[in-house]
Scaffold this active site. Structure first.
Site, PDB file in Angstrom:
ATOM      1  N   THR A 107       0.790  -0.992  -0.565  1.00  0.00           N
ATOM      2  CA  THR A 107       0.393  -0.188  -0.139  1.00  0.00           C
ATOM      3  C   THR A 107       1.374   1.500  -0.351  1.00  0.00           C
ATOM      4  O   THR A 107       1.949   1.026   0.576  1.00  0.00           O
ATOM      5  CB  THR A 107      -0.785  -0.034   1.217  1.00  0.00           C
ATOM      6  OG1 THR A 107      -1.808   0.736   1.851  1.00  0.00           O
ATOM      7  CG2 THR A 107      -0.226  -0.253   2.524  1.00  0.00           C
ATOM      8  N   ASP A 108       0.466   2.076  -0.648  1.00  0.00           N
ATOM      9  CA  ASP A 108       1.304   3.441  -0.183  1.00  0.00           C
ATOM     10  C   ASP A 108       0.814   3.696   1.109  1.00  0.00           C
ATOM     11  O   ASP A 108       1.917   4.838   1.067  1.00  0.00           O
ATOM     12  CB  ASP A 108       0.556   4.729  -1.562  1.00  0.00           C
ATOM     13  CG  ASP A 108      -1.204   4.494  -1.318  1.00  0.00           C
ATOM     14  OD1 ASP A 108      -1.319   4.402  -0.007  1.00  0.00           O
ATOM     15  OD2 ASP A 108      -1.438   5.867  -1.780  1.00  0.00           O
ATOM     16  N   GLU A 109       0.545   3.680   1.829  1.00  0.00           N
ATOM     17  CA  GLU A 109       0.493   3.558   2.902  1.00  0.00           C
ATOM     18  C   GLU A 109       1.703   4.157   4.049  1.00  0.00           C
ATOM     19  O   GLU A 109       2.020   4.684   4.806  1.00  0.00           O
ATOM     20  CB  GLU A 109      -0.650   3.674   4.158  1.00  0.00           C
ATOM     21  CG  GLU A 109      -2.317   3.652   3.417  1.00  0.00           C
ATOM     22  CD  GLU A 109      -3.492   3.202   4.351  1.00  0.00           C
ATOM     23  OE1 GLU A 109      -3.081   3.735   5.927  1.00  0.00           O
ATOM     24  OE2 GLU A 109      -4.597   2.975   3.711  1.00  0.00           O
ATOM     25  N   TYR A 114      -1.650   0.041  11.260  1.00  0.00           N
ATOM     26  CA  TYR A 114      -1.783  -1.040   9.826  1.00  0.00           C
ATOM     27  C   TYR A 114      -1.250  -0.749   8.350  1.00  0.00           C
ATOM     28  O   TYR A 114       0.299  -1.747   8.359  1.00  0.00           O
ATOM     29  CB  TYR A 114      -2.800  -0.355   9.222  1.00  0.00           C
ATOM     30  CG  TYR A 114      -3.052  -1.388   8.052  1.00  0.00           C
ATOM     31  CD1 TYR A 114      -3.522  -2.199   7.566  1.00  0.00           C
ATOM     32  CD2 TYR A 114      -3.235   0.027   6.672  1.00  0.00           C
ATOM     33  CE1 TYR A 114      -2.699  -2.363   6.118  1.00  0.00           C
ATOM     34  CE2 TYR A 114      -3.276   0.484   5.137  1.00  0.00           C
ATOM     35  CZ  TYR A 114      -3.318  -0.983   4.520  1.00  0.00           C
ATOM     36  OH  TYR A 114      -3.517  -1.790   3.608  1.00  0.00           O
ATOM     37  N   LYS A 156       2.365  -3.160   7.125  1.00  0.00           N
ATOM     38  CA  LYS A 156       2.666  -3.709   5.674  1.00  0.00           C
ATOM     39  C   LYS A 156       3.947  -2.809   6.029  1.00  0.00           C
ATOM     40  O   LYS A 156       4.366  -3.825   4.684  1.00  0.00           O
ATOM     41  CB  LYS A 156       1.556  -2.514   5.061  1.00  0.00           C
ATOM     42  CG  LYS A 156       0.312  -3.660   4.862  1.00  0.00           C
ATOM     43  CD  LYS A 156      -0.149  -4.206   4.481  1.00  0.00           C
ATOM     44  CE  LYS A 156       0.161  -4.215   3.079  1.00  0.00           C
ATOM     45  NZ  LYS A 156      -0.033  -5.992   2.640  1.00  0.00           N
ATOM     46  N   ASN A 176      -8.550   1.698  -4.284  1.00  0.00           N
ATOM     47  CA  ASN A 176      -8.317   1.188  -5.070  1.00  0.00           C
ATOM     48  C   ASN A 176      -9.905   1.385  -4.429  1.00  0.00           C
ATOM     49  O   ASN A 176     -11.167   1.366  -3.189  1.00  0.00           O
ATOM     50  CB  ASN A 176      -8.624  -0.801  -4.434  1.00  0.00           C
ATOM     51  CG  ASN A 176      -7.557  -0.890  -5.613  1.00  0.00           C
ATOM     52  OD1 ASN A 176      -7.326  -2.314  -5.829  1.00  0.00           O
ATOM     53  ND2 ASN A 176      -6.445   0.055  -5.489  1.00  0.00           N
ATOM     54  N   PRO A 193     -21.163   9.917   8.052  1.00  0.00           N
ATOM     55  CA  PRO A 193     -19.782  10.183   8.461  1.00  0.00           C
ATOM     56  C   PRO A 193     -18.860  10.387   7.682  1.00  0.00           C
ATOM     57  O   PRO A 193     -18.247   9.286   6.563  1.00  0.00           O
ATOM     58  CB  PRO A 193     -19.604   8.833   9.385  1.00  0.00           C
ATOM     59  CG  PRO A 193     -20.313   7.345   8.397  1.00  0.00           C
ATOM     60  CD  PRO A 193     -21.386   8.123   7.814  1.00  0.00           C
ATOM     61  N   ASP A 198     -11.940  13.021  14.111  1.00  0.00           N
ATOM     62  CA  ASP A 198     -11.142  12.890  12.706  1.00  0.00           C
ATOM     63  C   ASP A 198     -10.681  11.344  13.662  1.00  0.00           C
ATOM     64  O   ASP A 198     -10.464  11.182  15.003  1.00  0.00           O
ATOM     65  CB  ASP A 198     -10.390  14.083  12.739  1.00  0.00           C
ATOM     66  CG  ASP A 198     -10.274  13.152  11.413  1.00  0.00           C
ATOM     67  OD1 ASP A 198      -9.824  12.708  10.044  1.00  0.00           O
ATOM     68  OD2 ASP A 198      -8.904  14.879  11.131  1.00  0.00           O
ATOM     69  N   ARG A 199     -10.123  10.973  12.657  1.00  0.00           N
ATOM     70  CA  ARG A 199      -9.079   9.449  13.570  1.00  0.00           C
ATOM     71  C   ARG A 199      -8.073   9.960  13.850  1.00  0.00           C
ATOM     72  O   ARG A 199      -7.562  10.863  13.525  1.00  0.00           O
ATOM     73  CB  ARG A 199      -9.107   8.979  12.105  1.00  0.00           C
ATOM     74  CG  ARG A 199      -8.102   7.749  12.038  1.00  0.00           C
ATOM     75  CD  ARG A 199      -7.512   7.139  10.776  1.00  0.00           C
ATOM     76  NE  ARG A 199      -8.473   6.357   9.661  1.00  0.00           N
ATOM     77  CZ  ARG A 199      -8.761   6.035   8.655  1.00  0.00           C
ATOM     78  NH1 ARG A 199      -7.957   6.233   7.731  1.00  0.00           N
ATOM     79  NH2 ARG A 199      -9.582   5.119   8.561  1.00  0.00           N
TER      80      ARG A 199
END
Length: 339
Positions: A125-127, A153, A157, A183, A208, A275-276
């Protein structure tokens, strides 16, 4: 060719299974999925009718079971989609992410080494790159961007990616890694932004949105991603990382408003929520490398992809309604309970 696909009952994995079955009718596709909450066997209902498809309900962390599958099925290529992938869930319970995403990857690569140094592809993932500032639209993630994770997360990865490259360097395992942007498309589990907004809007429920909804993501239509991985496993250079991006940057709030417009629902349904924690502001991928080396470019513009996605959810209400109700978890027992 025998292709082993892990996480094949999930969103991207299932789309990849169908892509491969349709494009390569002489290939055998072996699917491994432990059917956690995000794995839905009913997604593979059509694939299960194909004689060139075989399904195993197995956890990639189960070394004995995975070794048996490798021994019996003799895969030529392994594509590892299997992962815990929801950031919010990783914040609540990091342990399962570390187990599946890192230790599961280790088991898959150990098996690849043991049974013939099998070609191995890791879907990442780009994260892993962290995020980019909103006021620098000229900045993009490249394959040489340093890893700088923000959540349990993305850390899990990134840890898997580092392990993959270590197996390449230490053991000579023939590996590649792809890092994709967000995606969207058919079979997207309805806890993620786009399917959640579609499902809630259709049911006139609140939509939300974290904070002000200014977080920007680079959206990639899932079929374009499947084509990229197909190219990488057939033509990609061993030991390389390929960024796969859609050149479709959109702020979350704009996507939600667009879905409201498409479904003729009022924007008053939008509800801003807290917010997260550690929420990344912007992701943007530079896919120059995969274009120059393999000729890949995203084919689907967001305006077209979102129309196709909304249409799919309108035409497949039973699929996502059974997920929302929890009934989908019983599908495996219905299919295999008496076998």
């Amino acid at each position: 060719m025998n292709v082993l696909v892990t996480g094949g009952a999930g969103f991207i994995g299932s789309n990849f299974v169908y892509h491969m079955l349709n494009k390569y009718p002489d290939y055998k596709i072996i699917c491994v999925d432990c059917l956690t909450y995000a794995g839905n066997l009913s997604t593979l209902e059509e694939a299960l009718k194909n004689p060139n498809f075989k399904f195993y309900k197995t956890d990639i962390c189960d070394r004995e079971a995975i070794y048996k599958i490798y021994e019996d099925e003799k895969p030529d290529v392994v594509v590892n989609f299997a992962a815990e992938s929801h950031v919010d869930r990783s914040i609540e319970n990091p342990e399962i992410f570390l187990k599946t995403n890192i230790l599961g990857t280790q088991v898959m690569m150990d098996a690849a080494r043991k049974f013939g140094n099998i070609r191995y592809h890791q879907v990442s993932t780009d994260e892993v790159y962290g995020d980019l500032p909103l006021d620098r639209p000229d900045l993009f993630f490249t394959e040489t961007t340093p890893i700088h994770t923000s959540s349990p997360y993305s850390s899990s990865k990134a840890g898997a990616d580092l392990l993959v490259m270590a197996y390449y360097r230490t053991y000579g395992l023939p590996v590649t890694i792809s890092r994709c942007s967000n995606n969207y498309g058919p079979y997207h589990f309805p806890e993620k932004l786009i399917p959640l907004m579609i499902a809630n809007a259709l049911n006139d429920k609140p939509l939300p949105v974290y904070g002000e909804g200014l977080n920007v993501r680079d959206w990639l239509y899932v079929e374009d991603h499947c084509k990229a991985i197909d190219l990488i496993i057939h033509k990609g250079k061993i030991g390389e990382v390929y960024n796969v991006g859609g050149h479709n940057e959109m702020a979350n709030i704009d996507i939600v408003k667009l879905i409201c417009k498409k479904l003729n629902k009022p924007e008053s349904l939008i509800t801003h929520v807290t917010d997260r924690k550690g929420h990344d502001m912007r992701y943007a991928i530079d896919p120059t490398k995969i274009h120059n080396e393999l000729g890949w470019l995203p084919e689907t513009k967001f305006a077209d992809g979102i129309d196709k996605t909304i249409e799919w959810y309108l035409n497949n209400k039973t699929w996502w309604e059974t997920i929302i109700s929890g009934e989908y978890m019983n599908y495996y027992e219905k299919m295999y309970g008496n076998r």
